[in-house]
Enzyme design. Structure first.
Site, short mmCIF file in Angstrom:
data_model
loop_
_atom_site.label_atom_id
_atom_site.label_comp_id
_atom_site.label_asym_id
_atom_site.label_seq_id
_atom_site.Cartn_x
_atom_site.Cartn_y
_atom_site.Cartn_z
N CYS A 248 -2.61 8.27 3.97
CA CYS A 248 -2.35 8.00 2.53
C CYS A 248 -3.69 8.31 1.95
O CYS A 248 -3.89 8.62 0.59
CB CYS A 248 -1.86 6.67 2.35
SG CYS A 248 -2.54 5.25 2.96
N GLU B 247 1.02 -1.19 0.07
CA GLU B 247 -0.07 0.09 0.24
C GLU B 247 0.83 1.29 0.11
O GLU B 247 1.62 1.25 0.75
CB GLU B 247 -0.81 0.15 1.39
CG GLU B 247 -1.84 -1.17 1.34
CD GLU B 247 -2.88 -0.89 2.42
OE1 GLU B 247 -3.27 0.14 2.69
OE2 GLU B 247 -2.76 -1.98 3.04
#
Lengths: 979, 979
Positions: free
Chosen positions: A776, A742
């Site tokens: 994020c 990720e």
């Protein structure tokens, strides 16, 4: 005859009188000869139509052009399944016209205006004055409320203050000039103010949140002080409205603070909601407090107008529903509190707000039984509703006060929707009286139907509720935890390999980014030899761990979850100090960590069951999963417990052994995670804690041929590097390394012309600035459609500007430091570029000490600007303007990332379009784009945002396993056992 | 009185007489006072016990040591749920003994011997002679059968011939010396042979398969000729047994051929099974044939002994079940054929084989009605069964012949199991008579219960049945297709980009590996420019294709499947010529291709449905999949239609657009696949056909930044190279390339000491040598446990040596060429190494022309030999010896690959151990390790064998997509529509 028998008898008499006064009159909203009544009727009968109607009414005033109105109308209603026949005829008749696109909007806007006029006194103070005057000629008192948008900034709160002051300063003197009306102007004790204003505390402080208990009370009461002073000066009474349950306790405290701050103000009042079981205790508390302080105040007893909201929002958070689910219980509670309030009439000015004949007549009966004169109490009703009831009460000689909002239509919409909900609620007294035509038989003592079915207890995975910081014990638990953790800072933390703790000479210093002088911990650093040892140990442990049953492996996760619940506040406190999270963000991180443990545990039990594909005689097929082997987990610092917990637990529960290398910036958090797994008895070697520098320890481990997979969360650059290293297969390596990554995002939120700006500004703000934008998933671009750009930009800028910045161990700071000096410098560079290339709508500095960078908002940047294209990972938001939704989508998709995205819109078509075309892993509609919940919003992106399936989703665990097939031919010598 | 009424009456009279003769006598097997009867009784009552018993009896004679017997006994019976109380007492009594490990095996072996003696005449010819003599003294005639292992080689067939010759040459003269017994030695027409032998055609030709119709008839009848000659010389009659339905037609043809080859042999006979509806027509055909050729032969009418087998094997292949499902129908058919047979007594010597009183008495009645003397017909029964019935028939004056096998216990096991099945079958006459104690009421005309429930038609995905080449029309369809394809060889094939066909100057020549001079086609080669164009075209088409609904995309696959079915034989013929597949392998490949289309289509419809995770008010979550973008499919030549169909269709149906680069060795097949998708209307640009050299076109495409994923099947070296190229992310690339790869295998089969060697040898042979070992799933190591190593090796070597080698367009060649010169050379090198390093048990050359390499079997190789460790991809099998199962597993796992594996074992514990510990993607138990079926054995490996989830399995399609989450906050102004 007992008290209750007597009161029942009296109440019935009163009700009979009311009914006789009401005669056949029907409230406007239920007059089915008129279109408003028809529409209300349809909404009552058809839940789908009701939802569409409410949603359409909600968005309608926002629409600026006829074509927009026409388009939205079609979007909401063109695919209605069952249009009422009468409406169908009207539509058919209308549809013959060729100028529909003009006619329909005209009709709709006229209808909306008429609906608004039903409830709202007018837009200006002058409008309000004439309304009040008209009321007075009808013998009605009034409580005026200024409808408002959600207050998102100090400016907006200030604006509110001014409007209230204006109202009071204009209407106060005007009211004093009115002719005397004894029933309205005095109660049994003497004169009372001729005007009441109702207000909501949330309008006066944009940062109001019980998590910052003292600050909320202080700031709100400070902001309200001028209003109280003006009220006192102008002889106006003030009633504090009650809003969501979450704010109830703090509202009561603000009310008390205001009373203490304004010892001479005689006419404060507060609303109490009887749908809350807690209100009985709240009243007792308030009454004791009033006696102690020798104060008298008004109580407006209401049933409560946020029932729908409370029943949605609380379960969504995993919190108990604070309201009675059964209307009858609320009604009964109303009667109980009626008695209690009237019993305390020495300190209370009682007002009973209801349209329910039974509730009203019961109050009359209790008062009469207590020997109170009629003017000792008053009844309050909402303007535009239940006219026959209101008139009957007036005819009976009681003071009736109409509650009436004043202001613009858009901000008035929340009020309007609540009224429509109320009138179309199947159990409402008005609906049952005037739509179902139930007569006086409705008037009986509320009966509790004990057979009422409680919602079934959920089974399976449920998200761990976040902590409710409106509760005092939770706030003090957090304060205690912070104190404990702070006392124990600066420890040394070892590596954990096999079952050995290894303290190394070289260590990483983890410091508090808000107070760099504060050492959080000194964490050992693994060198290559230790890293190799960790791999060997993991490889060795794999043999037995692979054979441990899925259930047993899951049980370790469940035990770790239980352990985390125990340590919940301490872990959160540690996060606050180690990486600068706010209370709520830190708490949410622990809840998410627990979620991963509970979810992945259950997922593994599910996936651990072999399936049997095909059903053919003589053939037994099995399909099942097995672990990959030894995994390397490299986790980031920004969710210092949740993300590593997710990655580590997924790798473990699937049967892999793990080498866990946390970020150096959060390695004390990382150590605690490893320690929790040790505490719950995970066998030695199954999990190694191996912090160390990425360039050395990380690189070595990633390229180690015995590491079967790498699970990484972090930057794109490092992610791509890992992919390329893992792509090279060593000559003696057994398998190709799998990489699950990720990485970054450059996430955008689109705001279209139908957006609810209250929601959009709040959503964008939270998405962009929670944890200083260091997620994020954070929003770093907001793309706003032309027509609402200016409004949005202004409100957003002000809202961002209102955030309190500082060390987040103080709950009043909603905005903390960035994680370290390097981050701060990197972000600062982007800010400098932004200032050069664009227009800084906001460039707010942070405090000097600590790595603080205030929120920044840039506009008018060229699309090629690095601020528009690159992940900044800080509190820097780029505002982009788009002519249309389509172009907004183009801009949004013009990114190498595809992680999260959002849209604020109330156009069903636009929402569908964005869902279809916005290339992001996680799309959020009409909410913030951070805070994905495990199991509900599986999380992860594609393109440069990640490799693999979503965390917290049904495919995540599969990635840590390979699948196996076994096929047995069960036919032996021509015979196969039957299936 | 009609015929049938008369016969019914007569039959009933006969039955009554039989019952009176039978009295209270109970057959040995149903005598519940004896242990055999008890066990049969338990097996009848408990299906689980029945299955365990049959399986244990099956393996028992194979076990060489007491400890093995004791261990297996425990494995089979220690976890029985419900042990019959009587057995429990016995077990409890026994369990007090301390020498259980000695006592139990002794008891068991004694029991088995006794059971065997019940049915089998003895091991040697001398045993058989004494049995026959004993029979004769009981007034019984005999048909002797030599039990045999499955015949896997020419040697084994030869051995069989010799044993039959020995029997006839010894017993024939002996029989002639017996005293005359008129009832046994003559029928109504005169003397008949004193001995009959029964035999199975499968015992006389190891390559017998109807796909090679003429060859099977020729070879089998040639091999049987000496037996017929001996029979004629020795005055022995010969009855050809009927086996599985699949062999029925070819058996009848072999019988006819034998009659023609032996015009003077008077006593041939054949068995007809009345459980086959087709038998009526078969008899008519045979009768006409006999009249035409003026021949008379025996018919043994039986019900049929392969019912369990037929009802398992045919559905497993997707073929119709050829037998009556209802026992009553079989019985009725028996009676109908009894009449027909007796009507043709001029050309038939009738024998009625049954233990059913009704069937027997019906035959007596029909014969009597026809005025036939008793000796015109005979009754046949199995030795050891239904003794009272047999005696009654004898007492009634009819000739009774006992069917009795002779030989060893292990090969006799199939016979024994069939008898146990028969005796424990719930509807069997014997079981109903002697276990249920139903009396004469059983004897009635068979009634058809029309309410009998047919198995429900299956829904959802079903595997495409392979072609049944036992049917003449299928064989001629394949011959026709081969002729048509051969006529059209040598065409030019273009690239297909967008909707354009591009013929390039440079081409790849595809040749027939069996006849290198035969040009199959000339296929265009894409250069870089064309490859770039293909990417652009795919990128462009992606926009619309992504938005095409899953159902619509699936429909293209379903239409392609329909198209393939139409072209089925031609596509298979093309494969035979282009890559040298056998008929069956080529046919299976097309069936598999159709399977992929049907399965992935359905899978996409399933996965195309968004799911809604979580159920919380005010929140609507969606979780769904979207395509990755542009995919590159690089497919191999060894499954030239199936594998690219699977890879291409998976990529397409998930919404990706595809660049398809087939292997140069099978690019004509590849072109046909692309053309099929064009035919079914796939939009232009969605699929490009871009053949070209891997080093140039492939390399360019793999590294192209606009290619989002690569789906590759081929060698490990190329696969790893692709992984490493894809791992490098170009600066402007949007995403990280995903690689899905199926690469090599070094697959092993383990054979343990409990294995059924018939099955093991056949399974290993097929796994290793089908398509010359050129399957990634092929077996290239067989690891045999010491105690069976020698037997296994010998049988395997002989079996391999019996394969017919040659061009596979001739169906008699089960073994064809390897695919090209390079392959041949590479394999040849391994063979040379093998000869140097080990012991070549078999090194068979192939024909000179064409790329033929015969089957090779190596033993005694060092474990580090390249033959033991590397994928050879040719007909080279390595035989390894292991002391124990554990060491066999160690060897098996000692590989960088983990694709397929197998075990032959009848030890439940060993099977479980292998399932748990054999690290392979696809494990097969007691069957060959090739031929995974879509949906039933999802296929793929790990380690160096592949990256990704299994083809034809539930996770395969997901790999071509990423997952997306959408979360909508449906709460607006405090109101959310209910869920």
């Amino acid at each position: 005859m007992s008290f209750s028998e007597h009161v029942e008898q009296l109440a019935l008499e009163k009700a009979k009188i009311m009914y006789s006064f009401m005669g056949d009159e029907v409230p406007t909203l239920f007059n089915r000869k008129k279109w408003k009544g028809k529409i209300i009727g349809w909404a009552i009968q058809d839940q789908d139509f009701r939802a569409r109607l409410l949603r359409f009414v909600d968005v309608l005033p926002t629409l600026k052009t006829d074509s927009a109105v026409y388009k939205l109308f079609q979007e909401y209603f063109s695919d209605v399944d069952a249009i009422p026949p009468e409406l169908r005829i009207a539509v058919d008749r209308l549809s013959r016209r060729t100028d529909l696109d003009r006619v329909v909007p005209t009709i709709l806007k006229r209808a909306l205006d008429s609906l608004a006029a039903q409830f709202i006194a007018g837009r200006t103070v002058a409008d309000a004055l004439s309304t009040l005057h008209a009321f007075r000629t009808q013998g009605l008192a009034a409580s005026l409320d200024i409808v408002g948008e959600e207050v998102l900034s100090d400016d907006e709160a200030g604006h509110y203050v001014n409007r209230y002051l204006e109202v009071m300063n204009v209407l106060g003197p005007a009211a004093r000039s009115w002719q005397d009306m004894p029933l309205l102007d005095a109660d049994d004790r003497g004169p009372i103010p001729r005007l009441d204003v109702s207000l909501k505390v949330t309008s006066f402080y944009s940062q109001l949140d019980p998590v910052d208990w003292d600050g909320s009370i202080l700031s709100t009461s400070k902001n309200l002080a001028p209003i109280f002073r003006a009220a006192q000066e102008q002889g106006v009474s003030v009633t504090i409205d009650m809003e969501q349950y979450y704010l109830k306790d703090v509202t009561i405290e603000i009310f008390k603070a205001l009373l203490l701050d304004h010892p001479d103000f005689e006419y404060p009042g507060i609303v109490l909601q009887t749908y809350l079981p807690e209100t009985a205790a709240d009243f007792t508390h308030l009454a004791e407090w009033a006696r102690k302080h020798d104060r008298r105040f008004g109580v407006r007893l209401v049933k409560g107008a946020y029932w729908d909201y409370e029943t949605v929002v609380n379960p969504r958070k995993g919190w108990p529903i604070p309201v009675f689910l059964e209307k009858e219980k609320t009604d009964l509670h109303y009667e109980q509190l009626t008695k209690v309030v009237l019993d305390n009439i020495d300190i209370i000015r009682p007002a009973f707000a209801s349209h329910n004949v039974r509730s009203l007549s019961y109050a009359m009966a209790v008062a009469e039984d207590a020997g109170l004169p009629k003017n000792a109490l008053e009844f309050q009703m909402i303007y535009g509703m239940a006219e026959p009831v209101r008139k009957a009460v007036q005819k009976m000689g009681y003071r009736v006060r109409a509650y009436i909002p004043t202001g613009e239509l858009i901000p008035g919409m929340a009020f309007l929707i609540r009224r429509l909900l109320e009138n179309t609620f199947s159990e409402s007294f008005l609906k049952r009286s005037f739509f179902d035509n139930t007569g006086i038989e409705l008037v009986h003592s509320p009966q509790l139907d004990e057979s009422f079915v409680q919602p079934p207890a959920s089974v399976g995975f449920m998200n761990e509720p976040v902590t409710d910081f409106s509760r005092a014990q939770n706030r003090s638990a957090m304060y205690d935890a912070l104190a404990t953790v702070e006392e124990n800072l600066g420890n040394n933390y070892p590596l954990i390999i096999q079952d050995r703790e290894i303290f190394t000479d070289e260590t990483t210093l983890s410091i508090n980014p808000a107070r760099p002088e504060q050492l959080v911990g000194r964490v050992s650093r693994a060198n290559r030899d230790q890293a190799r040892e960790a791999v060997d140990s993991a490889r060795e442990a794999f043999v037995a761990w692979k054979k441990t049953s899925p259930q047993e492996r899951a049980d370790y996760l469940f035990r770790a979850a239980a352990e985390m619940r125990k340590r919940r506040f301490k872990l959160a406190a540690l996060e606050i100090l180690e990486v600068g999270k706010t209370w709520k963000d830190a708490d949410g991180d622990i809840a998410e960590a627990i979620d991963y443990l509970e979810y992945y545990g259950r997922e593994m039990i599910r996936l651990g069951q072999a399936t049997m594909p095909g059903a053919y005689p003589g053939e037994e097929n099995l399909y099942f999963y097995e672990p990959l082997g030894v995994g390397l987990v490299i986790s980031p610092w920004n969710f210092p417990i949740a993300i590593p917990t997710g990655m580590v637990s997924a790798a473990l529960v699937t049967g892999n052994t793990v080498i866990f290398k946390p970020s150096g910036l959060s390695s004390v958090c990382g150590w605690h995670l490893a320690e929790i797994f040790k505490t719950v008895g995970l066998p030695p070697g199954v999990l190694q804690f191996v912090p160390g520098p990425g360039s050395e320890t990380g690189e070595y481990l990633v390229s180690h041929p015995e590491v079967d997979f790498v699970s990484f969360t972090g930057s794109r650059e490092v992610g791509l590097h890992i992919v390329s290293v893992a792509g090279k297969t060593e000559p003696h390596q057994k398998g190709v390394k799998r990489v699950i990554a990720e990485t970054g995002g450059k996430n955008a939120i689109i705001v279209d012309e139908t957006a609810d700006l209250d929601e959009a500004v709040r959503g964008v703000l939270d998405s962009a600035l929670e944890y200083q934008g260091q997620k994020c998933s954070a929003c770093s671009r907001v793309i706003v459609v032309d027509s609402v750009y200016e409004d949005f930009a202004l409100r957003l800028q002000r809202s961002m500007n209102s955030l309190r910045i500082g060390p987040t161990d103080k709950p009043w700071n909603f905005f903390g430091p960035v994680v370290d000096q390097i981050s701060a410098q990197k972000i600062q560079k982007y800010i400098e570029t932004g200032i050069k290339e664009g227009n800084a709508l906001l460039a707010k500095p942070g405090p000097e000490n600590g790595f603080f960078i205030g929120p920044h908002l840039f506009a008018d940047l060229p699309l090629h600007s690095s601020l528009v294209r690159e992940e900044i990972f800080g509190p820097v938001l780029v505002l982009l303007r788009a002519p249309t939704l389509e172009s907004a989508l183009c801009m949004a998709n013009d990114s190498r990332y595809a992680l999260t995205g959002g849209v604020f819109s109330r156009s069903p078509q636009n929402i569908q379009k964005v869902i279809a075309d916005f290339d992001v892993g996680n799309l959020y509609v009409n909410r913030k784009i951070t805070g994905a919940l495990v199991g509900r919003q599986p999380f992860g992106g594609f393109r440069m945002s990640g490799i693999g399936y979503k965390a917290g989703g049904p495919n995540y665990l599969i990635q840590f396993m390979h699948d196996r097939s076994v096929s047995e031919n069960t036919l032996r010598k021509g015979f196969a056992p039957s299936l």
